[in-house]
Structures are given as structure tokens and as C-alpha cells.
Design an enzyme around this catalytic site. Structure first.
Site, short mmCIF file in Angstrom:
data_model
loop_
_atom_site.label_atom_id
_atom_site.label_comp_id
_atom_site.label_asym_id
_atom_site.label_seq_id
_atom_site.Cartn_x
_atom_site.Cartn_y
_atom_site.Cartn_z
N GLU A 176 -5.04 -4.85 11.08
CA GLU A 176 -4.05 -3.79 11.15
C GLU A 176 -4.26 -2.98 12.42
OE1 GLU A 176 -2.19 -2.83 7.20
OE2 GLU A 176 -3.95 -1.57 7.33
N HIS A 199 -9.42 1.12 5.38
CA HIS A 199 -8.08 1.27 5.98
C HIS A 199 -8.19 2.22 7.17
CE1 HIS A 199 -3.95 2.61 6.50
NE2 HIS A 199 -3.61 1.47 5.94
N GLY A 221 2.70 2.44 10.54
CA GLY A 221 3.61 3.55 10.27
C GLY A 221 4.39 4.02 11.48
N GLU A 241 -6.57 4.68 8.07
CA GLU A 241 -6.46 6.10 7.73
C GLU A 241 -7.79 6.62 7.16
OE1 GLU A 241 -2.85 5.65 5.49
OE2 GLU A 241 -1.89 5.08 7.37
N ASN A 249 0.86 -1.19 0.00
CA ASN A 249 0.00 0.00 0.00
C ASN A 249 0.89 1.23 0.00
OD1 ASN A 249 -1.85 2.01 0.48
ND2 ASN A 249 -2.34 1.37 2.58
N TRP A 250 0.96 1.89 -1.14
CA TRP A 250 1.86 3.05 -1.27
C TRP A 250 1.26 4.32 -0.68
CZ3 TRP A 250 3.44 2.29 -7.13
CH2 TRP A 250 4.23 1.14 -7.23
N LYS A 251 0.01 4.29 -0.34
CA LYS A 251 -0.68 5.47 0.22
C LYS A 251 -0.50 6.66 -0.75
CE LYS A 251 -0.09 3.36 4.66
NZ LYS A 251 0.05 3.46 6.09
N GLY A 292 2.86 -1.16 4.30
CA GLY A 292 2.86 0.25 3.94
C GLY A 292 4.26 0.74 3.63
N GLY A 293 4.89 1.39 4.62
CA GLY A 293 6.20 2.03 4.44
C GLY A 293 7.24 1.17 3.72
N SER A 333 3.72 -1.92 10.32
CA SER A 333 5.18 -1.89 10.42
C SER A 333 5.85 -3.22 10.03
CB SER A 333 5.60 -1.45 11.83
OG SER A 333 5.14 -0.14 12.09
P1 PGA Z 1 2.97 0.36 7.60
O1 PGA Z 1 1.51 0.58 7.00
O2 PGA Z 1 3.50 -0.93 7.03
O3 PGA Z 1 3.74 1.56 7.15
O4 PGA Z 1 2.83 0.29 9.08
C1 PGA Z 1 0.61 -0.52 6.89
C2 PGA Z 1 -0.68 -0.05 6.28
O5 PGA Z 1 -1.06 1.10 6.50
O6 PGA Z 1 -1.36 -0.81 5.59
#
Ligand code: PGA
Length: 257
Positions: free
Chosen positions: A166, A94, A172, A96, A9-11, A233-234, A212
Site C-alpha cells: 500500500e 497499516h 485515500g 495509518e 477496510n472501513w477504517k 478503503g474508501g 485508491s
Molecule cells: P483507499 O484505502 O482504498 O481509500 O485508498 C486503502 C487502505 O487504506 O487500505
């Protein structure tokens, strides 16, 4: 054979050019494995370009969100109908979206239904915040988000839904959930699916972990029996990190099955 599913997930990162370059680099870095599905979730703007690029590399695409109506006067939104032909998956709910954009279970369940209606696979995200965890509400929150998100899903559609656990406090932050806590959350989620759809649906539902995840901790989670992959994500923004997670998934697949 259930394949391990690794979703990046590149956001709100990478422009179209950077996204295209990434796919080029990743595909020369990884080998195609029959036991691992690799999915990239770029911004909407990159989907068209990447959709022409990914097929020959055995990668697929996910959208990070969609609207729940199929068309109409909804300025700024993108529907699952419009995503057909571009993506196989859509990430829904998600954290966010839930916490920064105020998405409710009601909207999330309508989106899950829209994704299924359009022949795509929803990745329904669920997870507790740090406060909810501290107050011992994790099970309750998971129960609420799983049943809330799946409320419109018929029993003959549940096998198409992917659920991602999650924990919000681990997203993050670099703060990892302990494998035993992930295991307990996954059990809670499967239990909830079982009570709604029966045992077969619960064992057949693909469950991902996200929060993470990186190439150092990936193996610890993949070793867990109930984990079928990751939402990353990251670390997915770095080709080396992401490709290392993918090869670990392939290596561990043999051991788990
Ligand atoms: P992260 O994000 O790996 O940066 O913690 C995961 C996500 O938001 O799906």
C-alpha cells in the site's frame, strides 16, 4: 487454486447499525464465488454483531489492528486472543497505524507474531511515502518493512501471512499507482520473502494491492500476475463499488489461472 482475496477496510466509519445494514445489502448484491474470498474489516465495536451475520453469507471478518500481548492491564487495547472466534484476519501495520500512531517495525512484528500465535491470519501492510518514493527509497523501505514485520515468523508459518503493498501516497488520495510500479513493488516484496524463506514461500505468499482501488481501476491491477487481491478503503464503504470489485475479481480469475 489460490483464491483472490478482497478485503474492505472501513477504517473509523459506520456504526454497528450501519455496518449490519451494509452486510445485509452486500450479501443480496453479490453471489458467492469459490474463487474469491471477501473479508470485511469494521471497527471493533461491530465485530460481535457482524460475526453472527456474515457466516451464512460466506463472508469473513478482519480486525483493523490488535495489541501484541494476549491479556493484561493495557487499557483501551484489544488482543488477538480476544479476537479469536470473531475474525479470521487482522490487519497489521497499516500506514495509518505507522504514520498517525507511530507504530514501529518492532511493534508490528510483535503483533504479527501475536496474530499467528492465536491462530489468525495477519495482513501485514507495507508501503513507501511520497517523499521516500521521490528519493528513490521505495525498495529500501519495502525491504525494511517486510523483514522488520516478518522477523518473528518461523518458516512453517510464513504461508499463513498475507502481505499488502500500500503506497502511502496512494491511500485515500484518488492517486493511483501505475500497474507497472505495483508490479515492481510486488517483485521486490516476493524477492525479500524468497531471501528469507525460499522460493516456495515467495511464490505461495498472498500479496494484495491497496491504494485508491475502485471498480474502474480494479481490473488493471488484478491482471498483474503477482497480485492476489486488494485491500480496499474508501470504495469498500459503497456497496455497489465494492460488489463491482468483487465481481471483477471473479471474472478475471478465470483468465489468470
Ligand atoms: P483507499 O484505502 O482504498 O481509500 O485508498 C486503502 C487502505 O487504506 O487500505
Amino acid at each position: 487454486m489460490t483464491k483472490t482475496l478482497i478485503v474492505g477496510n472501513w477504517k473509523m466509519n459506520l456504526n454497528v447499525h450501519q455496518a449490519s445494514l451494509y452486510v445485509h445489502e452486500l450479501s443480496s448484491e453479490i453471489n458467492h464465488h469459490d474463487d474469491v474470498d471477501v473479508v470485511l474489516a469494521p471497527s471493533f465495536i461491530a465485530l460481535q454483531t457482524l460475526s453472527l451475520q456474515v457466516k451464512k453469507h460466506h463472508l469473513s471478518l478482519a480486525a483493523q489492528n490488535c495489541y501484541w500481548r494476549d491479556d493484561g492491564a493495557f487499557t483501551g487495547e484489544v488482543s488477538a486472543t480476544q479476537l479469536r472466534g470473531l475474525v479470521n484476519y487482522v490487519i497489521i501495520g497499516h500506514s495509518e497505524r505507522r504514520h498517525k500512531f507511530g507504530e514501529t517495525n518492532k511493534e508490528i512484528r510483535a503483533k504479527v507474531q501475536a496474530v499467528l500465535r492465536n491462530g489468525l491470519i495477519p495482513i501485514l501492510c507495507v508501503g513507501e511515502t511520497a517523499d521516500e518514493r521521490a528519493n528513490g527509497e521505495t525498495k529500501h523501505v519495502l525491504h525494511d518493512q517486510v523483514s522488520g514485520g516478518l522477523a518473528n515468523v518461523a518458516s512453517d508459518e510464513i504461508h499463513k501471512v498475507v502481505i499488502a503493498y500500500e503506497p502511502v501516497w496512494a491511500i485515500g488520495t484518488g492517486e493511483n499507482a501505475l500497474p507497472k510500479d505495483v508490479e515492481s513493488a510486488e517483485e521486490t516484496i516476493r524477492h525479500q520473502v524468497e531471501s528469507l524463506y525460499g522460493h516456495k514461500a515467495a511464490t505461495g505468499t498472498k500479496l494484495l494491492y491497496g491504494g485508491s482501488v475502485n471498480s474502474d481501476n480494479a481490473s488493471d491491477y488484478l491482471a498483474l500476475k503477482g497480485i492476489d487481491g486488494f485491500l480496499v478503503g474508501g470504495a469498500s464503504l459503497h456497496v455497489q463499488q465494492f460488489s463491482s470489485i468483487i465481481s471483477k475479481a471473479h471474472q478475471l480469475k478465470g483468465k489468470k489461472s
